[in-house]
Design a protein around this motif. Structure first.
Motif, short mmCIF file in Angstrom:
data_model
loop_
_atom_site.label_atom_id
_atom_site.label_comp_id
_atom_site.label_asym_id
_atom_site.label_seq_id
_atom_site.Cartn_x
_atom_site.Cartn_y
_atom_site.Cartn_z
N LEU A 1 7.93 8.23 -0.02
CA LEU A 1 8.86 9.17 -0.64
C LEU A 1 9.78 8.47 -1.63
O LEU A 1 10.08 9.02 -2.70
CB LEU A 1 9.70 9.87 0.45
N LEU A 2 10.20 7.25 -1.30
CA LEU A 2 11.04 6.49 -2.23
C LEU A 2 10.25 6.08 -3.47
O LEU A 2 10.75 6.16 -4.60
CB LEU A 2 11.60 5.25 -1.54
N ALA A 3 9.00 5.64 -3.26
CA ALA A 3 8.17 5.23 -4.39
C ALA A 3 7.83 6.41 -5.28
O ALA A 3 7.65 6.26 -6.50
CB ALA A 3 6.89 4.56 -3.88
N GLY A 4 7.75 7.59 -4.68
CA GLY A 4 7.45 8.78 -5.47
C GLY A 4 8.51 9.11 -6.50
O GLY A 4 8.24 9.77 -7.50
N TYR A 5 9.72 8.61 -6.27
CA TYR A 5 10.80 8.86 -7.23
C TYR A 5 10.50 8.24 -8.59
O TYR A 5 10.94 8.76 -9.62
CB TYR A 5 12.12 8.32 -6.68
N VAL A 6 9.75 7.14 -8.59
CA VAL A 6 9.40 6.49 -9.86
C VAL A 6 8.65 7.47 -10.76
O VAL A 6 8.95 7.61 -11.96
CB VAL A 6 8.55 5.23 -9.61
N PHE A 7 7.68 8.16 -10.17
CA PHE A 7 6.90 9.12 -10.96
C PHE A 7 7.77 10.31 -11.36
O PHE A 7 7.72 10.78 -12.50
CB PHE A 7 5.70 9.60 -10.15
N VAL A 8 8.59 10.80 -10.42
CA VAL A 8 9.44 11.96 -10.71
C VAL A 8 10.42 11.64 -11.83
O VAL A 8 10.69 12.48 -12.70
CB VAL A 8 10.20 12.38 -9.43
N PHE A 9 10.93 10.41 -11.83
CA PHE A 9 11.91 10.01 -12.85
C PHE A 9 11.29 10.03 -14.25
O PHE A 9 11.89 10.56 -15.19
CB PHE A 9 12.45 8.62 -12.52
N PHE A 10 10.10 9.47 -14.39
CA PHE A 10 9.47 9.39 -15.71
C PHE A 10 8.80 10.70 -16.12
O PHE A 10 8.73 11.03 -17.30
CB PHE A 10 8.45 8.26 -15.74
N TYR A 11 8.30 11.46 -15.14
CA TYR A 11 7.54 12.68 -15.46
C TYR A 11 8.43 13.89 -15.65
O TYR A 11 8.18 14.74 -16.50
CB TYR A 11 6.52 12.95 -14.35
N MET A 12 9.51 13.98 -14.84
CA MET A 12 10.34 15.17 -14.87
C MET A 12 11.81 14.85 -15.14
O MET A 12 12.66 15.76 -15.12
CB MET A 12 10.23 15.92 -13.53
N LEU B 1 0.83 -1.21 0.00
CA LEU B 1 0.00 0.00 0.00
C LEU B 1 0.86 1.26 0.00
O LEU B 1 0.52 2.25 -0.66
CB LEU B 1 -0.92 0.00 1.22
N SER B 2 1.98 1.22 0.71
CA SER B 2 2.88 2.38 0.75
C SER B 2 3.43 2.69 -0.64
O SER B 2 3.50 3.85 -1.05
CB SER B 2 4.04 2.12 1.72
N ILE B 3 3.82 1.65 -1.35
CA ILE B 3 4.37 1.83 -2.70
C ILE B 3 3.30 2.36 -3.65
O ILE B 3 3.54 3.31 -4.42
CB ILE B 3 4.95 0.51 -3.23
N LEU B 4 2.12 1.78 -3.60
CA LEU B 4 1.03 2.22 -4.48
C LEU B 4 0.65 3.66 -4.21
O LEU B 4 0.55 4.48 -5.14
CB LEU B 4 -0.18 1.30 -4.31
N PHE B 5 0.43 3.97 -2.93
CA PHE B 5 0.03 5.33 -2.59
C PHE B 5 1.17 6.32 -2.84
O PHE B 5 0.92 7.46 -3.24
CB PHE B 5 -0.40 5.40 -1.12
N GLY B 6 2.41 5.88 -2.60
CA GLY B 6 3.53 6.76 -2.84
C GLY B 6 3.64 7.18 -4.29
O GLY B 6 3.82 8.36 -4.61
N THR B 7 3.50 6.22 -5.18
CA THR B 7 3.59 6.51 -6.61
C THR B 7 2.44 7.40 -7.08
O THR B 7 2.65 8.41 -7.77
CB THR B 7 3.59 5.20 -7.43
N VAL B 8 1.23 7.05 -6.67
CA VAL B 8 0.05 7.77 -7.14
C VAL B 8 -0.08 9.15 -6.48
O VAL B 8 -0.23 10.17 -7.16
CB VAL B 8 -1.23 6.95 -6.89
N VAL B 9 -0.01 9.18 -5.14
CA VAL B 9 -0.24 10.43 -4.41
C VAL B 9 0.83 11.47 -4.73
O VAL B 9 0.53 12.63 -5.02
CB VAL B 9 -0.31 10.16 -2.90
N ILE B 10 2.09 11.05 -4.66
CA ILE B 10 3.15 12.01 -4.97
C ILE B 10 3.08 12.43 -6.43
O ILE B 10 3.38 13.58 -6.78
CB ILE B 10 4.52 11.41 -4.61
#
Length: 261
Positions: A170-181, A65-74
């Motif tokens: 916060l770590l999972a959010g990096y996945v989105f940051v890497f592909f988006y920005m 759940l932390s990974i899923l929410f981290g990626t989506v929410v961030i």
């Protein structure tokens, strides 16, 4: 008119009496937590088992759940920040939302739905089966043997899981940051480190302690209010969960008021 006044007066007295009871119970448990005599071998054994049930068994689901929410929410937070031209404040927005608000609140809700409901039902069953009376007959201190281990496990578990949830998010959010920005890991790390303050960590731990205390105290108290009938057990759990959710929202609102006033 007289009947209406009597009804309001009766309900008010009943509410004040219930409020007095729960405040007394809170005071009794709080004081007992700081008494060395409460930490006997039987209490420590119950505490270890309760921590395992509350924090360890839930780790696989919690991590997912932390990974899923981290990626989506961030991802949502970053998208909104970019849309409104808030790139310079993006680190602060992520930290405030994840560390100060989302991680403690979501962890408290998850523990409430799993462990708090179980504790409430457990105490209610023991009350209905007169197991609590049996323990009293054998001179067992219910507060140190049953209540304190569960309350301490709630505080430790919610605080630890809140911290873990925030880190994984916060770590999972990096996945989105890497592909988006196209952020590299070092830039993302510095973005967060420059944004986080001591105040954010204090809020995280303070909320973890407050939520952890309530996620066990209220279910225990509600379980003790069960009548001597098995039909009273689900009623006790329902009332306990309603009280618990209200207390969680009250803590969240008070936290926001303290931060922004």
């Amino acid at each position: 008119m007289i009947k209406i006044v009597e009804y309001i007066g009766d309900k008010t007295l009943h509410a004040l009496s219930a409020l007095n009871d729960i405040f007394y119970f809170t005071f009794l448990c709080s004081v007992s937590m700081f008494l060395p005599s409460s930490y006997n071998p039987a209490m420590r054994s119950v505490l270890i088992k309760q921590i395992y049930f509350t924090a360890i068994e839930i780790l696989p689901l919690f991590a997912i759940l932390s990974i899923l929410f981290g990626t989506v929410v961030i991802g949502v937070v970053i998208s909104v920040s970019v849309e409104y031209g808030l790139q310079e404040q993006m680190g602060s927005i992520i930290i405030k939302f994840v560390v100060d608000e989302f991680a403690p609140f979501f962890t408290a809700l998850l523990i409430s739905l799993r462990s708090s409901a179980a504790v409430n039902a457990e105490i209610a069953v023991m009350k209905v089966n007169k197991e609590l009376n049996t323990l009293k007959e054998y001179k067992v201190d219910l507060v140190s043997y049953l209540f304190i281990p569960r309350i301490i496990s709630g505080i430790l578990s919610v605080t630890a899981l809140t911290t873990l949830f925030a880190i994984i998010m916060l770590l999972a959010g990096y996945v989105f940051v890497f592909f988006y920005m196209s952020f590299d890991l070092h830039s993302y790390k510095m973005l967060l480190l420059n944004a986080i303050e001591l105040k954010d960590l204090l809020i995280l731990f303070a909320k973890g302690i407050a939520f952890g205390f309530m996620t066990m105290l209220i279910p225990i108290y509600s379980g003790l209010q069960a009548f001597n009938s098995y039909t009273a057990i689900p009623i006790s759990v329902l009332k306990g969960m309603v009280r618990l959710f209200i207390s969680i929202f009250v803590i969240e609102v008070l936290s926001l008021l303290v931060q922004f006033l």
